[in-house]
Design a protein around this motif. Structure first.
Motif, PDB file in Angstrom:
ATOM      1  N   TYR A 331       0.831  -1.211   0.000  1.00  8.63           N
ATOM      2  CA  TYR A 331       0.000   0.000   0.000  1.00  8.63           C
ATOM      3  C   TYR A 331       0.865   1.260   0.000  1.00  8.63           C
ATOM      4  O   TYR A 331       0.530   2.259  -0.609  1.00  8.63           O
ATOM      5  N   SER A 332       1.988   1.199   0.710  1.00  9.82           N
ATOM      6  CA  SER A 332       2.808   2.399   0.862  1.00  9.82           C
ATOM      7  C   SER A 332       4.040   2.392  -0.032  1.00  9.82           C
ATOM      8  O   SER A 332       4.918   3.228   0.143  1.00  9.82           O
ATOM      9  N   VAL A 333       4.105   1.466  -0.969  1.00  6.38           N
ATOM     10  CA  VAL A 333       5.357   1.328  -1.724  1.00  6.38           C
ATOM     11  C   VAL A 333       5.702   2.607  -2.499  1.00  6.38           C
ATOM     12  O   VAL A 333       6.868   2.994  -2.595  1.00  6.38           O
ATOM     13  N   ILE A 362       6.591   0.158  -9.868  1.00  8.99           N
ATOM     14  CA  ILE A 362       6.288   0.477  -8.471  1.00  8.99           C
ATOM     15  C   ILE A 362       4.827   0.893  -8.324  1.00  8.99           C
ATOM     16  O   ILE A 362       4.128   0.482  -7.403  1.00  8.99           O
ATOM     17  N   ARG A 363       4.359   1.698  -9.261  1.00 11.64           N
ATOM     18  CA  ARG A 363       2.956   2.127  -9.213  1.00 11.64           C
ATOM     19  C   ARG A 363       2.005   0.946  -9.364  1.00 11.64           C
ATOM     20  O   ARG A 363       0.956   0.895  -8.719  1.00 11.64           O
ATOM     21  N   ASN A 364       2.356   0.014 -10.232  1.00  9.55           N
ATOM     22  CA  ASN A 364       1.473  -1.133 -10.420  1.00  9.55           C
ATOM     23  C   ASN A 364       1.426  -2.007  -9.179  1.00  9.55           C
ATOM     24  O   ASN A 364       0.415  -2.654  -8.897  1.00  9.55           O
ATOM     25  N   LYS A 365       2.521  -2.013  -8.439  1.00 12.89           N
ATOM     26  CA  LYS A 365       2.519  -2.728  -7.153  1.00 12.89           C
ATOM     27  C   LYS A 365       1.601  -1.986  -6.171  1.00 12.89           C
ATOM     28  O   LYS A 365       0.875  -2.593  -5.384  1.00 12.89           O
TER      29      LYS A 365
ATOM     30  N   GLY B 235       2.402  10.014  -3.028  1.00  7.41           N
ATOM     31  CA  GLY B 235       2.936   9.067  -2.046  1.00  7.41           C
ATOM     32  C   GLY B 235       1.932   7.973  -1.781  1.00  7.41           C
ATOM     33  O   GLY B 235       1.949   6.916  -2.392  1.00  7.41           O
ATOM     34  N   VAL B 236       1.009   8.251  -0.889  1.00 10.03           N
ATOM     35  CA  VAL B 236      -0.010   7.269  -0.553  1.00 10.03           C
ATOM     36  C   VAL B 236      -1.150   7.394  -1.558  1.00 10.03           C
ATOM     37  O   VAL B 236      -1.551   8.505  -1.905  1.00 10.03           O
ATOM     38  N   ALA B 237      -1.651   6.235  -2.002  1.00 12.88           N
ATOM     39  CA  ALA B 237      -2.664   6.267  -3.053  1.00 12.88           C
ATOM     40  C   ALA B 237      -4.032   6.634  -2.510  1.00 12.88           C
ATOM     41  O   ALA B 237      -4.909   5.789  -2.348  1.00 12.88           O
TER      42      ALA B 237
END
Lengths: 624, 373
Positions: A331-333, A362-365, B235-237
């Motif tokens: 979630y925080s990657v 990284i975004r896809n993770k 940062g956080v989604a």
């Protein structure tokens, strides 16, 4: 809460993490408790399931499949707790961090004094501290009001003033909170819980300001005098409110609460769900106490990274926990990437990679947090990010794990020139005895040596330090188990949970002329001996299996220290592990070569020295 | 275990979409159960307390806080205008008076005798909530909001930026594998929700904003472009609050990614209808994914399924969501119980997926998502 352990021989425990739900089956066989099987499944707070218990069913179902026995009730209506049947278990219990954690704002008069104490109280209770409001935080009152409103904490801890000290400043903080009139994130009808744990003489005024508007709870001052903290009462009430208000918001949590329990004299008794960080912290504290050593533990999860430490301070041992709310591997990657920066992540990758490609990966993770690396290249990238998450979490821990600030120190005339301040960090990597890593990326690293190098690169242990990992990421479950069956928890922790990786020896200090950082003479139990050298910029592993110890004499070069002071010889026992004895000559402070080609060459050299990846990793830049 | 639970995104031709429309604070609901509403109907409203300005009157007047109340010209709760005199010192023989004036228009809320601080509050901020989708009010949450239900086509995306918007759905690319390029956007796109294929670039997105496009639905977007677009590194989604003048919904992920043809074809069949779009994404506990809701007139019932939500078994349609098969669609061929070793050397639970071309590959169970229809 303790129950007669002879009655319980089959235990199912789950940990509902933000990403993965882990189940373990423990059984007592031949007089000892051992881990029998584990199962895991993605946590199911997401649509379409939106029910944390589905992940529990899945994880326990995996154990069913592998054990070929029934552990679930028919109709999948819970874990089968059935002491009189051959199927099922005698007790089921769970920890959870799937509620998104407890988000708090804390307030204190002076940021580094009562503000920091309030922060420690909140963190110790398992909270994520979103903001520290203080009279001296540099913000104007209306800015503080705006920040409280924007952040919408689950609860607020207001402290400030030692008993008999300032009242004005405390009231000012209460006024700010009153003016903000914050509302809880969940439920329109609820009043926001506010805990007051400050100057006892200001209680009346605080009640006048906040009593009507909020769910005000008043407990003992968390900093009654400057020299002492009293965090217990504040922590207890935070925990109480957390269970009542926040955990109950996780979808399916109420069902899970009903599932966890066991039969005592024929009647059902629930076992409370414990917040994951609380359970891990309890276990780390127990280890430090039982072995009388300084311990640091890190639990790197999907959303947060928790660091726990037990260090000595003026004859006392001090336990500290920090949570880096937005450092994690799923979630925080993306936040790790945003906080550390591209260059800091890339410096750990032993091959060239296109920036756009890395960013998209990284975004896809981030958007699909429960996926795992199938390809070696992806694993290496994830482990690079993990190093940065761990490094940043340690920085935050060092900042908070300090002595009390503002305490008057007695100084001699000699001290006056040193200008040491009260409130220095208690974290001392040189005196640290045991460093334990936990969390998916460390516990599930395909090779244990990968976990060892990740921890060394991120934490940079100094002198002599034993490294260990939680074998299969079961510290949370053992933490909750220790509440009910301490004997079973200790037994499983020693025999099945803690994997000793080996001792790391890392000389500290600067001596640019030294061709050898330290000479090492090892004498094995059979009397044979080996001599080796710790060379600058090199790593070396000397195989020594877990449980085996050798006598060692380490003679560092001038100005270098391995534990007995610069240039002083160190004599003692070194213990082996699944990786072996690790001699780290890369220096402390540690600096990676700036030249890209040289950096990659060194990373590959160290990777080979510890045998962390298969040989083919060198060719990876060509693609998957 | 006959099946496994796995996360998935919904792509539903006909379903009943239930939307909770809730006020941030208690207020008033304006519709009753049974009312038909359009997307624009205001269903509830309230006033948020105004912003606060704090003035330390004791400091300004240079007197102890306890001396101030008798010098105040206003009472607690009284309305004040900007520049309104709040209080004044007596001065020497009527001269050299110190005055404190209100910096805002609003209410003089309180004065504290201990701290000398006065709390001034700006006028309330009115907030109104619309129905967001065309449908029927099925429930009124007293003073809090309403539930609106709609028979609709419902598609969840994986990531979005920007909040609620709506517009007529317009298809811009020929197929799910085509990029939505700038030359496809013209004046006819103003006020529309555009359906693209595999990718949209930052440049094209800017052109869409300039043209007045309401929302873009595509397969993929580059993270580098996202940084440019937002102006900061996300940062956080947690998204949805951005005020960028457009809502962007990605159905597949980051990078150039073909939109699943089932998604593309379904949306294409709804061209010309009004689509309510929300880019808000929250990848945390209480996960929220971006969505398109397209109310349809046919009162077709939701297809009932024997499978529990999220249940995957042999024959289920899945999408691979991690390299090396990222974005590929297939059918579950086998769900072996034994752990298997991957290229990364990790030992995990896997499943076999059969792609359309007949190829069968083994992937970790964690690396697929169900395509829920």
């Amino acid at each position: 809460m303790a129950v007669a352990s002879k009655e319980i021989t089959r235990i199912m425990a789950t940990d509902c993490g933000s990403t993965t739900t882990k189940a373990i089956l423990i059984e007592k066989k031949d007089g000892e408790y051992r881990l029998i099987r584990r199962g895991e499944a993605p946590t199911t707070v997401e649509a379409p399931a939106e029910d944390v218990t589905k992940g529990v069913l899945n994880a326990v179902g995996e154990i069913e499949d592998l054990e070929l026995r029934k552990f679930l009730k028919s109709g999948e209506d819970g874990v089968l707790v059935s002491p009189d049947s051959a199927d099922g278990v005698d007790i089921y219990m769970s920890t959870s961090s799937a509620g998104g954690g407890l988000q708090m704002t804390v307030a204190g008069v002076v940021k580094s004094m009562t503000g920091a104490s309030a922060q420690r109280a909140a963190l110790g209770a398992g909270a994520i501290v979103m903001d520290i409001i203080a009279s001296n935080d540099g913000r104007l009152p209306h800015e503080k009001v705006a920040d409280i409103r924007r952040l919408r904490p689950d609860m607020i801890l207001l402290s400030g003033g030692i008993d008999g000290g300032t009242i004005d400043h405390v009231i000012e903080l209460a006024e700010v909170i009153k003016a903000a009139d914050p509302k809880p994130r969940f439920g329109v009808g609820y009043k926001l819980p506010i805990i007051y744990a400050g100057n006892k003489n200001a209680r009346g005024e605080v009640k006048k300001e906040l009593g009507e508007q909020a769910e005000l709870k008043i407990v003992d001052n968390l900093r009654p005098v400057l020299e002492r903290e009293n965090l217990g009462p504040a922590r207890d009430i935070i925990h109480e409110i957390f269970m009542e208000h926040v955990m109950a918001q996780a979808p399916g949590y109420t069902r899970l609460m009903n599932w966890a329990g066991h039969y005592v004299d024929g009647s059902w008794k629930q076992v409370p769900i414990m917040p994951t960080p609380g359970a891990v912290g309890k276990l780390i504290e127990t280890v430090a106490k039982n072995e009388n050593i300084e311990v640091m533990g890190v639990d790197i999860g999907g959303a947060t990274t928790d660091v726990f430490s037990v260090f000595g301070n003026e004859g006392e041992t001090v336990f500290n926990r920090t949570v880096s709310a937005n450092l994690g591997m799923s979630y925080s990657v993306s936040n790790v990437f945003a906080s550390a920066g591209y260059d800091n992540v890339m410096r750990w990758v032993p091959f060239h990679m296109d920036e756009a490609d890395l960013r998209n990966r990284i975004r896809n993770k981030m958007i699909r947090p429960t996926t795992i690396p199938q390809m070696l290249k992806e694993l290496i990238v994830e482990q690079a990010i993990a190093r940065e998450a761990l490094r940043l979490a340690l920085v935050q821990h060092k900042e908070l794990a300090t002595g009390l600030k503002g305490v008057a120190q007695e100084r001699t005339i000699g001290d006056a020139f040193e200008q040491t301040q009260s409130g220095a960090t208690l974290v001392n990597m040189m005196t640290l005895d045991l460093l334990i890593g936990s969390g998916g990326v460390l516990s599930h690293a395909p090779r244990r040596s990968q976990a060892a190098l990740m921890v060394i690169d991120a934490f940079l242990p100094e002198g002599i330090t034993m490294l260990a990992v939680d074998s299969i990421f079961m510290m949370p479950q053992l933490g909750v188990l220790s509440e009910v069956l301490p004997e079973a928890a200790t037994e499983v922790f020693d025999k099945d949970c803690l994997i000793r990786l080996g001792t790391c020896v890392a000389p500290v200090g600067v001596n640019r002329k030294a061709a050898v950082l330290a000479e090492v003479r090892i004498t094995k139990q059979d009397g044979s001996s080996i001599e080796l050298r710790i060379e600058p910029g090199k790593m070396h592993v000397e195989p020594l299996v877990a449980g085996e110890k050798v006598n060692a004499v380490i003679t560092p070069a001038k100005n270098l220290d391995v534990g007995n002071g610069p240039g002083n010889e160190w004599t003692g026992e070194l213990e082996g592990g699944v990786v072996g004895l690790i001699f780290d000559g890369r220096g402390r402070p540690f600096v990676l070569p700036e030249d890209d080609a040289r950096r990659i060459e060194k990373l590959q050299e160290w990777s080979k020295a510890l045998d962390i990846y298969p040989e083919r990793f060198i060719d990876l830049e060509g693609g998957e | 275990m006959a099946f496994a639970y796995t996360p998935g995104l919904r792509v539903a031709n006909h379903t009943v979409v239930r939307k909770e429309r809730r006020l941030p604070l208690a207020g008033k609901t304006l519709v009753v159960a049974g009312d038909s509403v359009t997307a624009d109907t205001i269903v509830a409203k309230t006033d948020l307390p105004g912003n606060v300005k704090m003035v330390n009157i004791a400091n300004v007047l240079g007197l102890p806080p306890g001396d101030i109340p008798e010098l105040l010209f206003v009472k607690e709760g009284e309305s004040i205008k900007e520049d309104h005199v709040l209080g004044q010192t007596r001065g020497f023989f009527g001269l050299f008076k110190n005055t404190v004036r209100s910096p805002i228009e609003g209410t003089f809320e309180s004065y504290n005798r201990i701290t000398g601080q006065a709390v001034l509050r700006e006028p309330p901020i009115p907030v109104a909530i619309d129905a967001y989708v065309r449908g029927t009010v099925t429930e009124v949450l007293e003073n809090e909001g309403v539930i609106v239900e709609s028979n609709a086509t419902f598609v969840q995306g994986i990531f979005g930026v920007g909040g609620e918007t709506r517009g007529e759905l317009k298809v811009l690319t020929d197929g799910p594998a085509d990029e939505l390029t700038g030359d496809l956007i013209d004046e006819s796109c103003r006020g529309k929700v555009l359906l693209g294929g595999s990718f949209v670039s930052y440049t094209t997105l800017n052109k869409a904003i300039a043209t007045g496009v309401k929302a873009i639905i595509v397969g993929g977007f580059d993270d580098k472009d996202l940084k440019e677009f937002l102006g900061y590194e996300l940062g956080v989604a947690i998204t949805g609050h951005e005020k960028k003048g457009i809502t962007l919904v990605l159905t597949e992920g980051f990078g150039r990614m073909n939109m699943a043809s089932v998604t593309f074809n379904l949306l294409k069949s709804r061209e010309g209808l009004l689509a309510s779009v929300n880019g808000a994404t929250q990848i945390r506990a209480g996960v929220m994914r971006p969505e398109l809701v397209i109310p349809v007139d046919e009162a077709e019932k939701e297809k009932s399924s024997d499978k529990p939500a999220g249940a995957m078994d042999i024959g289920s349609n899945v999408r691979c969501i991690r390299a090396p098969y990222f974005g590929k669609l297939g059918m579950v061929e086998a769900l072996p119980a034994e752990l298997q070793v991957l290229d990364s050397e990790a030992k995990v639970r896997v499943l076999d997926v059969k792609f359309d071309n007949g190829e069968i590959v083994t992937v970790p169970r964690a690396n697929v998502e169900l395509i829920e229809e």
